[in-house]
Design a protein around this motif. Structure first.
Motif, PDB file in Angstrom:
ATOM      1  N   GLY A 174     -30.044   4.484  42.592  1.00 62.02           N
ATOM      2  CA  GLY A 174     -30.087   5.880  42.131  1.00 62.02           C
ATOM      3  C   GLY A 174     -28.980   6.168  41.133  1.00 62.02           C
ATOM      4  O   GLY A 174     -29.224   6.736  40.063  1.00 62.02           O
ATOM      5  N   ILE A 175     -27.753   5.745  41.471  1.00 65.22           N
ATOM      6  CA  ILE A 175     -26.617   5.997  40.569  1.00 65.22           C
ATOM      7  C   ILE A 175     -26.839   5.259  39.248  1.00 65.22           C
ATOM      8  O   ILE A 175     -26.611   5.807  38.159  1.00 65.22           O
ATOM      9  CB  ILE A 175     -25.297   5.555  41.249  1.00 65.22           C
ATOM     10  CG1 ILE A 175     -24.969   6.510  42.401  1.00 65.22           C
ATOM     11  CG2 ILE A 175     -24.151   5.535  40.246  1.00 65.22           C
ATOM     12  CD1 ILE A 175     -23.783   6.094  43.237  1.00 65.22           C
ATOM     13  N   GLY A 176     -27.319   4.009  39.349  1.00 69.20           N
ATOM     14  CA  GLY A 176     -27.572   3.209  38.137  1.00 69.20           C
ATOM     15  C   GLY A 176     -28.579   3.908  37.232  1.00 69.20           C
ATOM     16  O   GLY A 176     -28.363   4.031  36.018  1.00 69.20           O
ATOM     17  N   LEU A 177     -29.670   4.395  37.814  1.00 67.36           N
ATOM     18  CA  LEU A 177     -30.702   5.085  37.018  1.00 67.36           C
ATOM     19  C   LEU A 177     -30.141   6.350  36.377  1.00 67.36           C
ATOM     20  O   LEU A 177     -30.427   6.660  35.218  1.00 67.36           O
ATOM     21  CB  LEU A 177     -31.902   5.442  37.905  1.00 67.36           C
ATOM     22  CG  LEU A 177     -32.838   4.291  38.250  1.00 67.36           C
ATOM     23  CD1 LEU A 177     -33.916   4.761  39.203  1.00 67.36           C
ATOM     24  CD2 LEU A 177     -33.486   3.713  36.984  1.00 67.36           C
ATOM     25  N   ALA A 178     -29.318   7.090  37.177  1.00 69.89           N
ATOM     26  CA  ALA A 178     -28.731   8.325  36.648  1.00 69.89           C
ATOM     27  C   ALA A 178     -27.830   8.019  35.456  1.00 69.89           C
ATOM     28  O   ALA A 178     -27.856   8.716  34.434  1.00 69.89           O
ATOM     29  CB  ALA A 178     -27.955   9.045  37.743  1.00 69.89           C
ATOM     30  N   ILE A 179     -27.035   6.934  35.570  1.00 66.99           N
ATOM     31  CA  ILE A 179     -26.139   6.562  34.464  1.00 66.99           C
ATOM     32  C   ILE A 179     -26.962   6.185  33.238  1.00 66.99           C
ATOM     33  O   ILE A 179     -26.680   6.618  32.117  1.00 66.99           O
ATOM     34  CB  ILE A 179     -25.212   5.405  34.888  1.00 66.99           C
ATOM     35  CG1 ILE A 179     -24.199   5.907  35.915  1.00 66.99           C
ATOM     36  CG2 ILE A 179     -24.503   4.804  33.682  1.00 66.99           C
ATOM     37  CD1 ILE A 179     -23.380   4.827  36.551  1.00 66.99           C
TER      38      ILE A 179
END
Lengths: 197, 189
Positions: A28-33
């Motif tokens: 999730g964090i990777g996609l948001a970044i």
């Protein structure tokens, strides 16, 4: 024995759940970044009309001016001028074009908002209200830093806003979330060659 | 069975919440201006302001005074000059929102190119006569209305909405448009 094996099963379950949750959080964090990474704006053809949310824009000419331009006295001597045809696509008279164009370089670091002048009839109204569906030729005038050499050509970013039927604060309709719609490059004529002095 | 019941209850609750959210009036619906409808030629009385539209004229060009000489203003659409009389009813009123609303919902603000022909402030017992100038698309000429309010969201205020149904018409039934309207002489405003 059975109690221990039950405990082992439970531990295994907890561990699996934990690992799964950790992977989900990381993905999730990777996609948001990745999602917030700014994409380079698309290259647009300056000879064609460009549709933003509120405006239909056709760039006409870019030039630098010295002394005075379209009835505006320039304080530091020089200014960058972009002439464009603007058609209001919204249902109401608007003068929300202050951040429509952003020159990529060629100005001082602060990049002040341009002065916008209506070019019809030579009356030179500043910040004109542009009415729905009526095309007008306007000039965007940015002051240039002292001693700065005018570039031979310049890229402009065209910004576009998105319509929201109700904003989050008062529930009023409006245009928000400005994003670059693309960029175009125009040759910049020196003073005296751009049609006006 | 219990699980199914749980899902059904959850679904009903979600629907109920959505219904509440969708049917709830927005703050702007509760507090915005209240329309007061009227027609051209009659005096329309709002909460703070009374107004009467006397005349509507259409033109392709407008002659206006500019630096002690007359200057012609052109347009890609049509010029409209609305002659009207306004008076404050209870207390001095400042009127900022003066718009020409076409039949399709296009809203044209008062033109900032033509010199102002109507003050923004109005006094009680002192009728002010003047004219409003708009620049509109030709298809917004017929079936339009003039909206006058202190501001779009002046809380619990009224907005005069005057139907302009007595516009000058040509023999074909369309709006009668003159070539040039001269405002530099002062007119009857």
């Amino acid at each position: 024995m059975t109690e221990f094996s039950g405990l082992g099963q439970r531990l295994k379950g907890w561990l699996l759940g934990g690992v799964g949750a950790a992977i989900a959080v990381i993905v999730g964090i990777g996609l948001a970044i990745l999602g917030t990474k700014p994409k380079p704006p698309a290259t647009l053809d300056a000879r064609q009309s460009i549709a933003t949310g509120q405006w239909l824009v056709r760039p006409l000419a870019a030039y630098t001016a010295a002394g005075a331009v379209h009835g505006i006295q320039l304080k530091d001597g020089r200014a960058l001028v972009l002439e464009a045809q603007l058609v209001n696509r919204t249902a109401e008279t608007s003068s929300d074009y202050g951040t429509l164009f952003k020159p990529e370089t060629g100005l001082d670091g602060k990049r002040p908002r341009p002065t916008v002048v209506l070019l019809r009839d030579g009356v030179g109204g500043r910040s004109p209200g542009l009415h729905p569906g009526l095309g007008e030729r306007v000039a965007f005038i940015w002051p240039m830093a002292k001693g700065q050499e005018p570039p031979a050509s310049l890229a402009f970013v065209v910004n576009s806003k998105r319509y929201k039927a109700m904003d989050n604060l008062k529930g009023l309709p409006g245009w928000f979330n400005e994003q670059p719609a693309g960029r175009f490059t125009l040759a910049v004529a020196p003073p005296g060659r751009g049609g006006v002095d | 069975m219990r699980v199914l019941m749980g899902v059904v209850v959850l679904g009903v609750a979600a629907l109920l919440c959505y219904g509440l959210q969708a049917s709830k009036p927005r703050p702007v619906d509760l507090a915005r201006t209240v329309p007061v409808a009227g027609r051209q030629g009659e005096t329309v009385r709002g909460r703070f302001l009374a107004g009467r539209v006397d005349k509507v004229e259409f033109a392709r060009n407008l002659k206006v005074p500019f630096d002690r000489e007359a200057r012609t203003l052109t347009t890609d659409g049509l010029w409209v000059v609305v002659t009207l009389e306004l008076e404050a009813m209870r207390q001095p009123v400042v009127l900022y929102r003066r718009t020409w609303n076409g039949p399709s919902g296009l809203t044209f603000h008062e033109s900032d190119r033509a010199p102002a022909g109507l003050p923004t402030g109005f006094m009680v017992g002192q009728a002010s006569r003047g004219r409003l100038v708009f620049e509109i698309r030709p298809e917004a000429a017929s079936g339009a209305s003039l909206h006058l309010s202190r501001d779009w969201i002046s809380r619990f205020d009224s907005e005069l909405r005057i139907d302009l149904d007595a516009i000058p018409r040509d023999p074909a039934g369309g709006p009668d448009v003159v070539d040039t309207l001269d405002l530099s002489l002062g007119g009857d405003a």
